[in-house]
Design an enzyme around this catalytic site. Structure first.
Site, short mmCIF file in Angstrom:
data_model
loop_
_atom_site.label_atom_id
_atom_site.label_comp_id
_atom_site.label_asym_id
_atom_site.label_seq_id
_atom_site.Cartn_x
_atom_site.Cartn_y
_atom_site.Cartn_z
N LYS A 218 40.25 29.72 30.75
CA LYS A 218 39.39 30.82 30.26
C LYS A 218 38.27 30.34 29.34
CE LYS A 218 42.29 34.68 31.41
NZ LYS A 218 43.26 35.69 31.05
N ARG A 252 50.81 32.36 33.46
CA ARG A 252 49.93 32.58 34.61
C ARG A 252 48.85 31.50 34.59
NH1 ARG A 252 45.24 34.94 36.16
NH2 ARG A 252 45.28 36.21 38.06
N1 HH2 Z 1 43.86 37.04 33.72
C1 HH2 Z 1 43.09 37.19 34.81
C2 HH2 Z 1 43.50 38.04 35.85
N2 HH2 Z 1 44.69 38.69 35.79
N3 HH2 Z 1 46.71 39.15 34.66
C3 HH2 Z 1 47.51 39.01 33.60
N4 HH2 Z 1 48.69 39.62 33.53
N5 HH2 Z 1 47.13 38.21 32.52
C4 HH2 Z 1 45.94 37.55 32.51
O1 HH2 Z 1 45.64 36.88 31.50
C5 HH2 Z 1 45.06 37.68 33.64
C6 HH2 Z 1 45.50 38.53 34.72
C7 HH2 Z 1 41.79 36.46 34.92
O2 HH2 Z 1 41.96 35.25 35.61
P1 HH2 Z 1 41.59 34.98 37.14
O3 HH2 Z 1 42.50 35.72 38.06
O4 HH2 Z 1 41.55 33.53 37.38
O5 HH2 Z 1 40.11 35.47 37.29
P2 HH2 Z 1 39.49 36.72 38.03
O6 HH2 Z 1 39.97 37.95 37.35
O7 HH2 Z 1 38.01 36.49 37.87
O8 HH2 Z 1 39.94 36.69 39.46
#
Ligand code: HH2
Length: 283
Positions: A218, A252
């Protein structure tokens, strides 16, 4: 060998983003075959759960219509269930229609970043399926969340929010034993807020539910280290190790293998469950 949750201390939730625009891996696994191969690789590296998502939550991401989200995620879930070795599937969505279809396809958990606030039918879908869910804190929505976020006390405010969402979910019939909580690192938080949350994570344990933490790659890690998104593995490991020590048990992450190694050593050290045999060496 992979760590399973619950039972052996921690579980890694590997990220499988089937999106063109996710902040760190957008476009890499948009094709279902590539996404399934990626998920299987993460399982082999130690992920006990795979979090399959078809809509990015990054600030300013374009909303995805339900049909398109379904088209992205359902074949991937089916492929992972067919070819996986027992890995559990979590669906990362805020739409009850997507959750329902994903659960019918074999997912067992819903990761809803709106904590059941986004779609009034979501809690009922989870309750009816007897599924697990992850309730995550977010200030505002992905379009507005990084505009000067403010808290009276970031940990106290998030704890109160999660407590209220827990009560809502259980009133709606979601099984309390299947609810996980997540402070939502990066979702409406400054660098200082994220660091304070990690430092005081143990205060959220008082809510009595397993804690999920998502720091992987992040932007606050980029702000601290000056590193680009693909070069934040060490920073991701540091935050996950700290979160484990502060009581988180579900992690995660995108980079499963190195985080799995780091948490295996951390868990063995902290829980002192590793026994020395006469033949074992000390280095
Ligand atoms: N962070 C992201 C997405 N979903 N869910 C939970 N429970 N906790 C988190 O910290 C979290 C989440 C963001 O990460 P990523 O999926 O890599 O990015 P994007 O939302 O751009 O797909």
């Amino acid at each position: 060998m992979s760590s399973r949750w619950p039972g052996s201390g921690f579980a890694i939730m590997g990220v499988v983003n089937v999106t063109p625009d996710s902040f760190s891996d957008g476009g890499r696994y948009l094709d279902a075959t590539a996404a399934v191969e990626h998920g299987l690789q993460l399982e082999a590296e130690g992920a006990a759960i795979l979090d399959v998502g078809g809509e990015s939550t990054r600030p300013g991401a374009a909303p995805v219509p339900q049909d398109e989200e379904l088209r992205r995620v359902i074949p991937v879930i089916e492929g992972l269930i067919e070819r996986g070795r027992g890995v559990r599937i979590s669906i990362d969505t805020s739409k009850s229609g997507v959750a329902a279809r994903a659960l019918a396809a074999g997912a067992t958990m819903v990761n809803d970043v709106t904590a059941l606030r986004g779609d009034p039918a979501m809690a009922g879908v989870i309750a009816a399926a007897g599924a697990r869910c992850c309730l995550m804190h977010m200030l505002g929505d992905p379009r507005t969340m990084q505009r000067d976020p403010h808290y009276d006390d970031v940990v106290g405010d998030i704890k109160a929010f999660l407590e209220e969402r827990l009560a809502f979910a259980t009133r709606a019939g979601v099984a309390p034993g299947g609810i996980l909580l997540d402070p939502g690192i990066g979702f409406g938080k400054t660098v200082a807020h994220n660091l304070e949350l990690l430092r005081r994570l143990d205060e959220l344990l008082e809510l009595g539910h397993p804690l999920v933490i998502g720091t992987s790659r992040k932007s606050f890690l980029g702000r601290l280290t000056g590193r680009e998104v693909d070069d934040r593995v060490a920073a991701t490991i540091a935050t996950n190790v700290l979160a484990y020590v502060r009581g988180a048990r579900v992690f995660r992450v995108h980079d499963v293998a190195p985080v799995h190694d780091a948490l295996t050593v951390t868990a063995a050290t902290v829980t002192a469950r590793w026994t020395t045999t006469p033949t074992s060496t000390t280095r």
